[in-house]
Design a protein around this motif. Structure first.
Motif, mmCIF file in Angstrom:
data_model
loop_
_atom_site.group_PDB
_atom_site.id
_atom_site.type_symbol
_atom_site.label_atom_id
_atom_site.label_comp_id
_atom_site.label_asym_id
_atom_site.label_seq_id
_atom_site.Cartn_x
_atom_site.Cartn_y
_atom_site.Cartn_z
ATOM 1 N N ALA A 84 -4.025 4.412 17.385
ATOM 2 C CA ALA A 84 -5.169 5.229 17.051
ATOM 3 C C ALA A 84 -5.197 5.646 15.751
ATOM 4 N N LEU A 85 -4.469 5.466 14.738
ATOM 5 C CA LEU A 85 -4.689 5.444 13.222
ATOM 6 C C LEU A 85 -5.735 4.703 12.921
ATOM 7 N N ALA A 86 -5.514 3.153 13.238
ATOM 8 C CA ALA A 86 -6.478 2.237 12.938
ATOM 9 C C ALA A 86 -8.034 2.405 13.086
ATOM 10 N N ALA A 87 -8.273 3.504 14.184
ATOM 11 C CA ALA A 87 -9.523 3.829 14.352
ATOM 12 C C ALA A 87 -10.086 4.661 13.182
ATOM 13 N N VAL A 88 -9.396 5.557 12.539
ATOM 14 C CA VAL A 88 -9.482 6.354 11.333
ATOM 15 C C VAL A 88 -9.781 5.506 10.059
ATOM 16 N N PRO A 89 -11.203 5.649 9.724
ATOM 17 C CA PRO A 89 -11.565 4.856 8.324
ATOM 18 C C PRO A 89 -10.876 5.198 7.104
ATOM 19 N N GLU A 90 -10.580 6.590 6.940
ATOM 20 C CA GLU A 90 -10.004 7.179 5.999
ATOM 21 C C GLU A 90 -8.755 6.908 5.667
ATOM 22 N N ILE A 91 -7.749 6.237 6.553
ATOM 23 C CA ILE A 91 -6.354 5.752 6.548
ATOM 24 C C ILE A 91 -6.470 4.277 6.159
ATOM 25 N N ILE A 92 -6.305 4.039 4.952
ATOM 26 C CA ILE A 92 -6.254 2.716 4.377
ATOM 27 C C ILE A 92 -4.890 1.668 4.340
ATOM 28 N N GLU A 93 -3.839 2.599 4.721
ATOM 29 C CA GLU A 93 -2.639 1.913 4.931
ATOM 30 C C GLU A 93 -1.836 2.930 5.876
ATOM 31 N N ALA A 94 -0.951 2.150 6.814
ATOM 32 C CA ALA A 94 -0.083 2.993 7.653
ATOM 33 C C ALA A 94 1.202 2.094 7.675
ATOM 34 N N SER A 96 5.450 2.113 9.656
ATOM 35 C CA SER A 96 6.400 2.755 10.027
ATOM 36 C C SER A 96 7.500 3.080 8.948
ATOM 37 N N ILE A 97 8.260 3.916 9.073
ATOM 38 C CA ILE A 97 9.169 4.488 8.009
ATOM 39 C C ILE A 97 10.534 4.906 8.857
ATOM 40 N N THR A 98 11.528 4.945 7.731
ATOM 41 C CA THR A 98 12.565 5.766 8.334
ATOM 42 C C THR A 98 12.683 6.982 7.222
ATOM 43 N N GLY A 99 13.510 8.085 7.718
ATOM 44 C CA GLY A 99 13.646 9.186 7.079
ATOM 45 C C GLY A 99 12.746 10.249 7.554
ATOM 46 N N GLY A 100 11.994 11.017 6.680
ATOM 47 C CA GLY A 100 11.229 12.282 6.948
ATOM 48 C C GLY A 100 9.980 11.796 7.639
ATOM 49 N N GLY A 101 9.903 11.556 9.066
ATOM 50 C CA GLY A 101 8.873 11.285 9.615
ATOM 51 C C GLY A 101 8.953 9.756 10.081
ATOM 52 N N ASP A 102 8.069 9.319 11.023
ATOM 53 C CA ASP A 102 7.857 8.172 11.646
ATOM 54 C C ASP A 102 6.941 7.421 10.858
ATOM 55 N N LEU A 103 5.823 7.750 10.587
ATOM 56 C CA LEU A 103 4.740 6.899 10.112
ATOM 57 C C LEU A 103 4.608 7.558 8.631
ATOM 58 N N LEU A 104 3.968 6.585 7.657
ATOM 59 C CA LEU A 104 3.579 7.077 6.393
ATOM 60 C C LEU A 104 2.054 6.531 6.455
ATOM 61 N N THR A 105 1.089 7.384 5.978
ATOM 62 C CA THR A 105 -0.227 6.849 5.818
ATOM 63 C C THR A 105 -0.684 7.277 4.444
ATOM 64 N N ARG A 106 -1.550 6.319 3.912
ATOM 65 C CA ARG A 106 -2.322 6.418 2.747
ATOM 66 C C ARG A 106 -3.665 7.032 3.161
ATOM 67 N N VAL A 107 -4.231 8.004 2.687
ATOM 68 C CA VAL A 107 -5.318 8.769 3.228
ATOM 69 C C VAL A 107 -6.258 8.650 2.181
#
Length: 165
Positions: A84-94, A96-107
């Motif tokens: 679903a994130l791939a469909a959001v044009p303002e997300i330029i990178e995403a 999967s991460i460890t730590g605080g959260g599951d995903l980190l996106t660059r918006v």
């Protein structure tokens, strides 16, 4: 994949002079054009060179606000949310991460109001539990590869000393 000294010289030229022709690179490096082309082909095939397109500025494209949005996802829905994130044009990178959260996106966004709209859209995605946003105030070290390439080149030459600076 082993990167030798010639490879690092090639990579440095690609980074410093990206619009130069293969013929000119070969001349600068003092190698045959065929040798250079074979090296470039191998570096691409091995995934060292991953693209040749221009580097674009979101700010110059009207999106000067940059934020990192951490997304916590309902267990078992990581792939769905990622798709679903791939469909959001303002997300330029995403990522999967460890730590605080599951995903980190660059918006990126036009302004803070637009950023809020993007975040609200992310929160409404099925499988998203919560988000945490960090707005970038100033870029301190731009994305760069040359220092890494130079470090690898020193290793290939057997020079393990740290760069002077």
């Amino acid at each position: 994949m082993a990167v030798d000294e010639l490879d690092t010289r090639i990579l440095r030229l690609l980074l410093e002079q990206p619009r130069t022709s293969v013929r000119e690179y070969a001349r600068i490096l003092g190698v045959a054009r065929g040798t250079l082309q074979a090296r470039l082909d191998r570096l691409e095939r091995d995934g060292v060179i991953t693209g040749t397109g221009p580097s674009l500025s979101p700010a110059a494209l009207g999106h000067p606000v940059l934020a990192f949005v951490h997304i916590e996802v309902t267990q078992g829905h990581l792939d769905d949310v990622g798709d679903a994130l791939a469909a959001v044009p303002e997300i330029i990178e995403a990522f999967s991460i460890t730590g605080g959260g599951d995903l980190l996106t660059r918006v990126v966004a036009r302004d803070n109001g637009h950023l809020e709209d993007v975040i609200q859209a992310l929160i409404s995605l099925p499988g998203v539990v919560r988000t945490r946003t960090e707005v970038v105030l100033r870029e301190r070290v731009p994305r760069r590869m040359l220092p890494l390439v130079e470090s690898i080149g020193r290793t290939a030459r057997g020079d393990h000393s740290r760069p002077q600076g």
